[in-house]
Scaffold this motif. Structure first.
Motif, PDB file in Angstrom:
ATOM      1  N   ARG A 114       7.293  25.137   6.134  1.00 38.32           N
ATOM      2  CA  ARG A 114       7.433  26.576   6.347  1.00 38.32           C
ATOM      3  C   ARG A 114       8.206  27.261   5.219  1.00 38.32           C
ATOM      4  O   ARG A 114       8.125  28.483   5.082  1.00 38.32           O
ATOM      5  N   ALA A 115       8.965  26.515   4.470  1.00 35.96           N
ATOM      6  CA  ALA A 115       9.800  27.115   3.424  1.00 35.96           C
ATOM      7  C   ALA A 115       8.953  27.524   2.225  1.00 35.96           C
ATOM      8  O   ALA A 115       7.831  27.052   2.021  1.00 35.96           O
ATOM      9  N   ASP A 116       9.515  28.413   1.419  1.00 30.59           N
ATOM     10  CA  ASP A 116       8.862  28.874   0.187  1.00 30.59           C
ATOM     11  C   ASP A 116       8.849  27.730  -0.829  1.00 30.59           C
ATOM     12  O   ASP A 116       9.873  27.091  -1.061  1.00 30.59           O
ATOM     13  N   PRO A 117       7.703  27.442  -1.455  1.00 27.13           N
ATOM     14  CA  PRO A 117       7.663  26.345  -2.448  1.00 27.13           C
ATOM     15  C   PRO A 117       8.659  26.522  -3.583  1.00 27.13           C
ATOM     16  O   PRO A 117       9.254  25.548  -4.057  1.00 27.13           O
ATOM     17  N   LEU A 118       8.842  27.775  -4.049  1.00 25.31           N
ATOM     18  CA  LEU A 118       9.807  28.004  -5.117  1.00 25.31           C
ATOM     19  C   LEU A 118      11.224  27.685  -4.661  1.00 25.31           C
ATOM     20  O   LEU A 118      12.025  27.110  -5.411  1.00 25.31           O
ATOM     21  N   PHE A 119      11.517  28.015  -3.406  1.00 27.05           N
ATOM     22  CA  PHE A 119      12.846  27.693  -2.860  1.00 27.05           C
ATOM     23  C   PHE A 119      13.048  26.181  -2.791  1.00 27.05           C
ATOM     24  O   PHE A 119      14.142  25.677  -3.078  1.00 27.05           O
ATOM     25  N   MET A 122      13.672  24.701  -6.252  1.00 26.18           N
ATOM     26  CA  MET A 122      15.005  25.022  -6.771  1.00 26.18           C
ATOM     27  C   MET A 122      16.119  24.462  -5.899  1.00 26.18           C
ATOM     28  O   MET A 122      17.213  24.154  -6.399  1.00 26.18           O
ATOM     29  N   GLY A 123      15.867  24.338  -4.601  1.00 28.95           N
ATOM     30  CA  GLY A 123      16.925  23.919  -3.694  1.00 28.95           C
ATOM     31  C   GLY A 123      17.043  22.419  -3.517  1.00 28.95           C
ATOM     32  O   GLY A 123      18.149  21.877  -3.446  1.00 28.95           O
ATOM     33  N   LEU A 124      15.895  21.722  -3.446  1.00 25.79           N
ATOM     34  CA  LEU A 124      15.955  20.276  -3.217  1.00 25.79           C
ATOM     35  C   LEU A 124      16.691  19.521  -4.320  1.00 25.79           C
ATOM     36  O   LEU A 124      17.460  18.593  -4.026  1.00 25.79           O
ATOM     37  N   PRO A 125      16.495  19.857  -5.628  1.00 24.26           N
ATOM     38  CA  PRO A 125      17.245  19.107  -6.655  1.00 24.26           C
ATOM     39  C   PRO A 125      18.755  19.326  -6.613  1.00 24.26           C
ATOM     40  O   PRO A 125      19.504  18.532  -7.188  1.00 24.26           O
ATOM     41  N   THR A 126      19.196  20.415  -5.957  1.00 29.15           N
ATOM     42  CA  THR A 126      20.636  20.653  -5.897  1.00 29.15           C
ATOM     43  C   THR A 126      21.337  19.746  -4.889  1.00 29.15           C
ATOM     44  O   THR A 126      22.564  19.632  -4.922  1.00 29.15           O
ATOM     45  N   ILE A 127      20.577  19.112  -4.000  1.00 27.33           N
ATOM     46  CA  ILE A 127      21.206  18.255  -2.987  1.00 27.33           C
ATOM     47  C   ILE A 127      21.931  17.076  -3.629  1.00 27.33           C
ATOM     48  O   ILE A 127      23.123  16.851  -3.347  1.00 27.33           O
TER      49      ILE A 127
END
Length: 270
Positions: A114-119, A122-127
């Protein structure tokens, strides 16, 4: 030895070093250029740069030469891009696996769909980055400083935890001892990347009654950090006390060797 060898005067040197065999100079140039045939080489005596010419190349050979030069210059940048891309997509994959591990497999997949692919990109590598930064927070050092400051007031806990209230000898020797350790980079990275898995396992083991997988993992992570921190602080404090209370003994002269039993027996018989 070879009277038909070609001689050349490649620089401003005079006397016996003015002339040199063409073949000998070619071998010396190969050693200096180390495979880079277009590199400039100068005389080690007078500093004159040698004038090197090549025979004319055909169109095909010239084209292949230019392609080889372009590939040689572009290879480092291409290699850097491949390494960066590999690290990036590995971080994306790790972030996705961590999300499914923390909130649950089905719920994690549903959230990411459901999340935006761009999000996500950008967000997954920050984990993993945030996990490593969190691993670098040395809160145990603050606890150790407080412990060592008020160690004299912890005598009441001596019966529960042996060595917790052992006094530190005053003086410059104790103050000069190292206050904290310096963990290696590999240990920091491994500890940070394994933390979600450990938190999930501890949560499942100790908080089975909690229905939410996210809450269970958070509680497991807090519990693991607390237990690990207490044990680490206690262990480092004991190491510090061992170092602070060590002493160097005086040198003792070796005494005379005890008499041999056989020789003493023979002396008594005589």
């Amino acid at each position: 030895e070879d009277r038909a060898a070609e001689w050349v005067c490649p620089c401003r040197c005079k006397g016996s070093t003015k002339w040199i065999h063409q073949a000998c100079l070619q071998r010396w140039l190969d050693e200096k250029q180390k495979g880079n045939s277009t590199g400039s080489v100068s005389c080690p005596q007078c500093g004159t740069e040698y004038r090197i010419i090549f025979p004319k190349l055909g169109p095909l050979v010239y084209f292949l030469h230019q392609v080889d030069q372009i590939l040689s210059r572009a290879s480092p940048f291409a290699m850097a891009g491949i390494v960066v891309g590999t690290v990036y997509w590995s971080a994306v994959t790790y972030g996705a696996v961590t999300v499914m591990q923390v909130v649950g497999h089905k719920k994690g997949l549903d959230v990411m769909e459901r999340a935006d692919p761009l999000f996500l990109l950008m967000g997954l590598p920050t984990i993993p980055v945030m996990l490593v930064l969190g691993r670098l927070i040395r809160w145990e050092d603050y606890v150790l400083r407080v412990w060592r400051k008020y160690s004299s007031k912890l005598q009441a806990l001596q019966a529960l935890v042996p060595g917790i209230g052992r006094p530190v000898p005053p003086g410059p020797l104790a103050e000069s001892r190292p206050q904290s350790d310096h963990p290696s980079l590999s240990r920091t990275l491994c500890g940070a990347l394994v933390f979600p898995t450990v938190a999930s396992l501890v949560g499942r083991l100790l908080f089975r009654r909690v229905d939410s997988s996210l809450q269970r993992t958070i509680l497991g992570g807090i519990t693991f950090v607390a237990i690990k921190g207490v044990l680490k602080v206690y262990f480092r404090q004991q190491q510090y006390l061992l170092q602070a209370n060590r002493r160097i003994l005086d040198y003792l002269e070796p005494g005379p060797a005890p008499p041999d039993e056989d020789s003493s027996t023979e002396g008594n018989l005589s």
